[in-house]
Design a protein around this motif. Sequence first.
Motif, PDB file in Angstrom:
ATOM      1  N   MET A   1       0.849  -1.188   0.000  1.00  0.00           N
ATOM      2  CA  MET A   1       0.000   0.000   0.000  1.00  0.00           C
ATOM      3  C   MET A   1       0.884   1.238   0.000  1.00  0.00           C
ATOM      4  N   ASN A   2       0.627   2.118  -0.933  1.00  0.00           N
ATOM      5  CA  ASN A   2       1.354   3.379  -1.022  1.00  0.00           C
ATOM      6  C   ASN A   2       0.720   4.398  -0.094  1.00  0.00           C
ATOM      7  N   THR A   3       1.508   4.966   0.815  1.00  0.00           N
ATOM      8  CA  THR A   3       0.977   6.007   1.685  1.00  0.00           C
ATOM      9  C   THR A   3       1.681   7.323   1.394  1.00  0.00           C
ATOM     10  N   HIS A   4       1.004   8.384   1.761  1.00  0.00           N
ATOM     11  CA  HIS A   4       1.521   9.733   1.569  1.00  0.00           C
ATOM     12  C   HIS A   4       1.383  10.461   2.902  1.00  0.00           C
ATOM     13  N   THR A   5       2.336  11.333   3.198  1.00  0.00           N
ATOM     14  CA  THR A   5       2.336  12.056   4.463  1.00  0.00           C
ATOM     15  C   THR A   5       2.457  13.551   4.209  1.00  0.00           C
ATOM     16  N   ALA A   6       1.676  14.307   4.978  1.00  0.00           N
ATOM     17  CA  ALA A   6       1.764  15.765   4.943  1.00  0.00           C
ATOM     18  C   ALA A   6       1.763  16.260   6.385  1.00  0.00           C
ATOM     19  N   HIS A   7       2.227  17.470   6.586  1.00  0.00           N
ATOM     20  CA  HIS A   7       2.259  18.074   7.916  1.00  0.00           C
ATOM     21  C   HIS A   7       1.579  19.433   7.859  1.00  0.00           C
ATOM     22  N   ILE A   8       1.008  19.822   8.991  1.00  0.00           N
ATOM     23  CA  ILE A   8       0.342  21.112   9.083  1.00  0.00           C
ATOM     24  C   ILE A   8       0.658  21.721  10.445  1.00  0.00           C
ATOM     25  N   GLU A   9       0.916  22.999  10.449  1.00  0.00           N
ATOM     26  CA  GLU A   9       1.143  23.726  11.708  1.00  0.00           C
ATOM     27  C   GLU A   9      -0.215  24.019  12.324  1.00  0.00           C
TER      28      GLU A   9
ATOM     29  N   VAL B   1      -0.393  14.004   8.888  1.00  0.00           N
ATOM     30  CA  VAL B   1      -1.547  13.397   8.240  1.00  0.00           C
ATOM     31  C   VAL B   1      -1.035  12.369   7.237  1.00  0.00           C
ATOM     32  N   VAL B   2      -1.539  11.134   7.368  1.00  0.00           N
ATOM     33  CA  VAL B   2      -1.119  10.045   6.488  1.00  0.00           C
ATOM     34  C   VAL B   2      -2.345   9.517   5.757  1.00  0.00           C
ATOM     35  N   SER B   3      -2.198   9.320   4.447  1.00  0.00           N
ATOM     36  CA  SER B   3      -3.308   8.780   3.654  1.00  0.00           C
ATOM     37  C   SER B   3      -2.782   7.770   2.651  1.00  0.00           C
TER      38      SER B   3
ATOM     39  N   LEU C   1      -5.633   7.647   6.812  1.00  0.00           N
ATOM     40  CA  LEU C   1      -5.279   6.532   7.691  1.00  0.00           C
ATOM     41  C   LEU C   1      -4.973   7.009   9.106  1.00  0.00           C
ATOM     42  N   GLU C   2      -4.321   8.164   9.199  1.00  0.00           N
ATOM     43  CA  GLU C   2      -3.845   8.623  10.505  1.00  0.00           C
ATOM     44  C   GLU C   2      -3.704  10.134  10.523  1.00  0.00           C
ATOM     45  N   ILE C   3      -4.088  10.712  11.665  1.00  0.00           N
ATOM     46  CA  ILE C   3      -3.801  12.117  11.956  1.00  0.00           C
ATOM     47  C   ILE C   3      -3.293  12.123  13.383  1.00  0.00           C
ATOM     48  N   SER C   4      -2.105  12.653  13.572  1.00  0.00           N
ATOM     49  CA  SER C   4      -1.537  12.688  14.922  1.00  0.00           C
ATOM     50  C   SER C   4      -0.807  14.006  15.117  1.00  0.00           C
ATOM     51  N   VAL C   5      -0.567  14.331  16.364  1.00  0.00           N
ATOM     52  CA  VAL C   5       0.197  15.530  16.676  1.00  0.00           C
ATOM     53  C   VAL C   5       1.590  15.065  17.098  1.00  0.00           C
ATOM     54  N   VAL C   6       2.598  15.747  16.601  1.00  0.00           N
ATOM     55  CA  VAL C   6       3.976  15.377  16.926  1.00  0.00           C
ATOM     56  C   VAL C   6       4.592  16.480  17.767  1.00  0.00           C
ATOM     57  N   ASP C   7       5.373  16.088  18.741  1.00  0.00           N
ATOM     58  CA  ASP C   7       5.945  17.073  19.651  1.00  0.00           C
ATOM     59  C   ASP C   7       7.288  17.619  19.175  1.00  0.00           C
ATOM     60  N   GLU C   8       7.909  16.944  18.221  1.00  0.00           N
ATOM     61  CA  GLU C   8       9.182  17.464  17.735  1.00  0.00           C
ATOM     62  C   GLU C   8       8.953  18.470  16.610  1.00  0.00           C
TER      63      GLU C   8
ATOM     64  N   LEU D   1      -5.711  13.744   0.783  1.00  0.00           N
ATOM     65  CA  LEU D   1      -4.766  14.302   1.756  1.00  0.00           C
ATOM     66  C   LEU D   1      -4.810  15.833   1.718  1.00  0.00           C
ATOM     67  N   LYS D   2      -4.839  16.394   0.538  1.00  0.00           N
ATOM     68  CA  LYS D   2      -4.921  17.853   0.396  1.00  0.00           C
ATOM     69  C   LYS D   2      -6.208  18.380   1.029  1.00  0.00           C
ATOM     70  N   GLU D   3      -7.319  17.668   0.806  1.00  0.00           N
ATOM     71  CA  GLU D   3      -8.613  18.085   1.355  1.00  0.00           C
ATOM     72  C   GLU D   3      -8.594  18.021   2.881  1.00  0.00           C
ATOM     73  N   CYS D   4      -7.943  17.033   3.442  1.00  0.00           N
ATOM     74  CA  CYS D   4      -7.848  16.917   4.901  1.00  0.00           C
ATOM     75  C   CYS D   4      -7.100  18.117   5.491  1.00  0.00           C
ATOM     76  N   ILE D   5      -6.017  18.511   4.855  1.00  0.00           N
ATOM     77  CA  ILE D   5      -5.239  19.669   5.315  1.00  0.00           C
ATOM     78  C   ILE D   5      -6.122  20.928   5.303  1.00  0.00           C
ATOM     79  N   VAL D   6      -6.860  21.121   4.222  1.00  0.00           N
ATOM     80  CA  VAL D   6      -7.754  22.284   4.113  1.00  0.00           C
ATOM     81  C   VAL D   6      -8.788  22.263   5.239  1.00  0.00           C
ATOM     82  N   GLN D   7      -9.409  21.103   5.472  1.00  0.00           N
ATOM     83  CA  GLN D   7     -10.453  21.017   6.490  1.00  0.00           C
ATOM     84  C   GLN D   7      -9.879  21.206   7.897  1.00  0.00           C
ATOM     85  N   LEU D   8      -8.693  20.705   8.163  1.00  0.00           N
ATOM     86  CA  LEU D   8      -8.065  20.937   9.475  1.00  0.00           C
ATOM     87  C   LEU D   8      -7.765  22.425   9.661  1.00  0.00           C
TER      88      LEU D   8
END
Length: 161
Positions: free
Chosen positions: A1-9, A17-19, A25-32, A46-53
């Motif tokens: 399965m091909n996944t893609h990852t994006a980050h948002i401040e 955000v992973v799709s 598939l996953e949305i998590s907050v990272v402390d680093e 994935l792009k739509e998720c970033i917009v909605q967040l």
Amino acid sequence: MNTHTAHIETPLGIAKVVSDTVGILEISVVDEKIEIENSEHNPQVLKECIVQLEEYFAGNRTEFNLSLTPKGTTFQQKVWKELNKIPFGKTCSYLDLSKKLGDVKAIRAVASANGKNPLWIVTPCHRVIGSDGSLTGYAGGLWRKKWLLEHESPVKQQSLF
């Protein structure tokens, strides 16, 4: 399965955000601290998720309309589906959630599944509180849970907790 990852401040840290091409598939907050570089080649979901967040954090969105494909056991999926029914600006207790799932004795299993929710904010595990109204357990830290509940509060106050 091909996944893609994006980050948002976000006001609560960097969200990861992973799709795949079908859903989130996953949305998590990272402390680093992570350098945010999002590819134009990311799938539309994935792009739509970033917009909605971004809209959520700006106070312009109260519901998410995304294709979600989180991985979990059948029981976890049932709990997460029930979490998605908790309205924006409302909370419910772990006991209430257990009752809705048909087994009051499953409260610990419900709490465990809630804690394993892979879709931060979109599947609103932050809206589950203790029966006495207290903020209890939150994988992202209680300060984030408090912030999210205040952000979603229909009555803006100095502080809820």
